[in-house]
Enzyme design. Sequence first.
Site, PDB file in Angstrom:
ATOM      1  N   GLY A   1      24.544  25.043  67.117  1.00 30.45           N
ATOM      2  CA  GLY A   1      25.828  24.397  67.299  1.00 30.45           C
ATOM      3  C   GLY A   1      26.966  25.346  66.969  1.00 30.45           C
ATOM      4  CB  CYS A   2      30.463  25.472  68.157  1.00 25.80           C
ATOM      5  SG  CYS A   2      30.917  23.726  68.006  1.00 25.80           S
TER       6      CYS A   2
END
Length: 338
Positions: free
Chosen positions: A147-148
């Site tokens: 995930g970012c």
Amino acid sequence: MTKVGIIGGTGYAGGELARILSTHPGVEIAAMTSRQNAGRKVQDVHTYLKGYVDLEFTESISQTKDLDLVFVATPHGVAMKEVPELLEQGIKAIDLSGDYRLHDVAVYEKWYGHTHTDVENLQDAVYGLPEFFRDEIKGADLVANPGCYATSIILACAPILKSGLVGDEIIVDAKSGTSGAGMVPTERTHHSTCGESIIPYSVGKHRHTPEVEMAVDRFAGSHSKVTFVPNLVPIVRGIISSCYFDLKDGVTQEQVDEIYSKQYGNERFVHHVPEPSIRAVVASNHAQTSSKVIGSKLVTFGVVDNLVKGASGQAVQCMNLMLGLDEATGLDFPGLGV
């Protein structure tokens, strides 16, 4: 030429994948799917791709033959339905959703709220953070793209956790641009709500929390408590995560900087800098880390473009490793700077 496909080609991540891959010298985009835009030209939907991607969206990836690798750029819950068939056909897969990031199925089902239907492949998926899991990614058939937020936090925290010089509690104050919320607008991301404001959201329940905890425990060698507070800020792209630790007695700024320089000194895309900047990395696969000793406390920073190093660029970096290419292929360009 390696043929790749993109499932979920109309979202921000799918469009960013197409933008990066359209000039990649080692691959050909052979298929992009979109249920709502099936039959339409990709360049008519993503007008910035005019002259670069001459394809029509299809409804299903199975309509395209002889693919070597497929990116799944969909909301969670979709990849677990698509990936098993891809792997059975000998097609490598990179999932940009959260479906394969958490190896503990009970943790996945608690945080994502539904049953995981592909537990077997969940156990085999490799976590796609090249700076720490490069060798595993090279041999993988299925990669779970991080995930970012998790990317920015892990890059900021992992080196100091590995050193053993900090306590077992981490407080993370993270700020992200609005593109991190995806293409479909909500009341929360409407410009009149967030345009001149900073909005904390999903405090204590953001789905990147267990992913961060999983990685942090792996690097620390024991369980660490992570308090994660995400905030929405009025920019389009970029994340900066500020991570707070208690330092052990006598640890100096020079020691901390040496730890980060040793970890990232030979990395192409991660740089330890005195003053981190979102604008330095926007539109690139580069990331910045930084560290500040303040008495008995340490603050570390992780900065990424949430759509590139935080999503599609990192996926291409993993693809390069899986295909035996130099991992910077197609990604070797700087951030905007201003």
